[in-house]
Scaffold this active site. Structure first.
Site, PDB file in Angstrom:
ATOM      1  N   LYS A   9     -23.795   9.515 -24.765  1.00  0.00           N
ATOM      2  CA  LYS A   9     -23.197   9.459 -26.146  1.00  0.00           C
ATOM      3  C   LYS A   9     -22.941  10.823 -26.907  1.00  0.00           C
ATOM      4  O   LYS A   9     -21.972  10.876 -27.332  1.00  0.00           O
ATOM      5  CB  LYS A   9     -24.197   8.727 -27.126  1.00  0.00           C
ATOM      6  CG  LYS A   9     -24.468   7.153 -26.942  1.00  0.00           C
ATOM      7  CD  LYS A   9     -25.576   6.780 -27.829  1.00  0.00           C
ATOM      8  CE  LYS A   9     -25.884   5.249 -27.521  1.00  0.00           C
ATOM      9  NZ  LYS A   9     -27.133   4.788 -28.315  1.00  0.00           N
TER      10      LYS A   9
ATOM     11  N   ALA B  79     -29.410   9.068 -29.554  1.00  0.00           N
ATOM     12  CA  ALA B  79     -30.332   8.456 -29.029  1.00  0.00           C
ATOM     13  C   ALA B  79     -30.260   6.898 -28.549  1.00  0.00           C
ATOM     14  O   ALA B  79     -29.124   6.534 -28.957  1.00  0.00           O
ATOM     15  CB  ALA B  79     -31.594   8.190 -30.201  1.00  0.00           C
ATOM     16  N   ASP B  80     -31.032   6.442 -27.568  1.00  0.00           N
ATOM     17  CA  ASP B  80     -30.628   5.058 -27.014  1.00  0.00           C
ATOM     18  C   ASP B  80     -32.208   4.497 -26.662  1.00  0.00           C
ATOM     19  O   ASP B  80     -33.026   5.204 -25.998  1.00  0.00           O
ATOM     20  CB  ASP B  80     -29.845   5.166 -25.923  1.00  0.00           C
ATOM     21  CG  ASP B  80     -29.521   3.756 -25.657  1.00  0.00           C
ATOM     22  OD1 ASP B  80     -28.250   3.427 -26.212  1.00  0.00           O
ATOM     23  OD2 ASP B  80     -29.968   2.844 -24.689  1.00  0.00           O
ATOM     24  N   THR B  81     -32.498   3.296 -27.116  1.00  0.00           N
ATOM     25  CA  THR B  81     -33.726   2.722 -26.945  1.00  0.00           C
ATOM     26  C   THR B  81     -33.390   1.571 -26.086  1.00  0.00           C
ATOM     27  O   THR B  81     -32.572   0.647 -26.412  1.00  0.00           O
ATOM     28  CB  THR B  81     -34.320   2.187 -28.179  1.00  0.00           C
ATOM     29  OG1 THR B  81     -34.407   3.231 -29.097  1.00  0.00           O
ATOM     30  CG2 THR B  81     -35.664   1.413 -28.069  1.00  0.00           C
TER      31      THR B  81
ATOM     32  N   GLY C 168     -34.528   7.536 -25.193  1.00  0.00           N
ATOM     33  CA  GLY C 168     -33.870   8.730 -24.719  1.00  0.00           C
ATOM     34  C   GLY C 168     -33.495   9.414 -26.059  1.00  0.00           C
ATOM     35  O   GLY C 168     -32.498   8.586 -26.712  1.00  0.00           O
TER      36      GLY C 168
END
Length: 194
Positions: free
Chosen positions: A55, A71-73, A108
């Site tokens: 991203k 961010a990525d969950t 992350g």
């Protein structure tokens, strides 16, 4: 608190915005559509970091003085990654699979400036009680969790009645490990507290 550079959040998530605001940081928001696909051979924590980094790369050429946060969950049940559900049926299947089990939520995060990229992650273990089908249907019909990995939000009704305990950061499950983010912002010289 003083930021040495403007902070830019690349996220549509109202939860991430709320957490950054709660941290007392001034920031602006810039959002692009970025495909959230990842190589199949990545391990679980690698998936979250890869997506956050991927991203951030979409903004690399346009950064000036800003520090970008992406961010990525992801929700992991064993080795299976549970993404955002596409339908009521898929959401119900996910919640049934999480019912009575322990799973991990991994977020992350990527901090990107013109000079450097820093990527890290945090992991929280979540323990769900046995959920009834009526509880699952009520939650999906009322809260429509189609924008949430694993088909649930810990801060919503299902978290209140269904989550027995967690090990790790609550805020990580909400979508941003703010304690780790705060520490990295200070360690990298982007933030001072006085």
């Amino acid at each position: 608190m003083n930021l040495s550079r403007p902070l830019l959040l690349a996220s549509n998530s109202p939860r991430r915005r709320e957490l950054l605001t709660g941290l007392g940081l001034n920031y602006s928001v810039r959002v692009k559509d970025v495909h959230e696909e990842f190589p199949a051979d990545l391990k679980r924590a690698e998936v979250a970091e890869y997506l956050a980094s991927h991203k951030a790369d979409a903004y690399k050429e346009e950064l000036q003085e800003e520090v970008l946060i992406t961010a990525d969950t992801i929700v992991c049940l064993g080795d299976k990654v549970l993404n955002k559900p596409q339908s009521h049926h898929e959401a119900a299947e996910m919640l049934r699979s999480l019912s009575g089990t322990t799973h991990e939520v991994i977020t992350g995060v990527c901090l990107l400036s013109k000079e450097r990229k820093t990527v890290f992650h945090d992991i929280t273990k979540v323990y769900f009680k046995e959920l009834t089908q009526a509880e699952i249907d009520f939650y999906i019909n009322r809260y429509k969790p189609f924008d949430k990995a694993g088909a649930y939000g810990i801060q919503e009704w299902i978290g209140m009645i269904g989550i027995e305990r967690i090990e790790g950061s609550y805020f990580n499950v909400v979508g941003l490990p703010v304690q780790k983010l705060y520490t990295f912002l200070i360690d990298l010289g982007y933030l001072t507290v006085d």
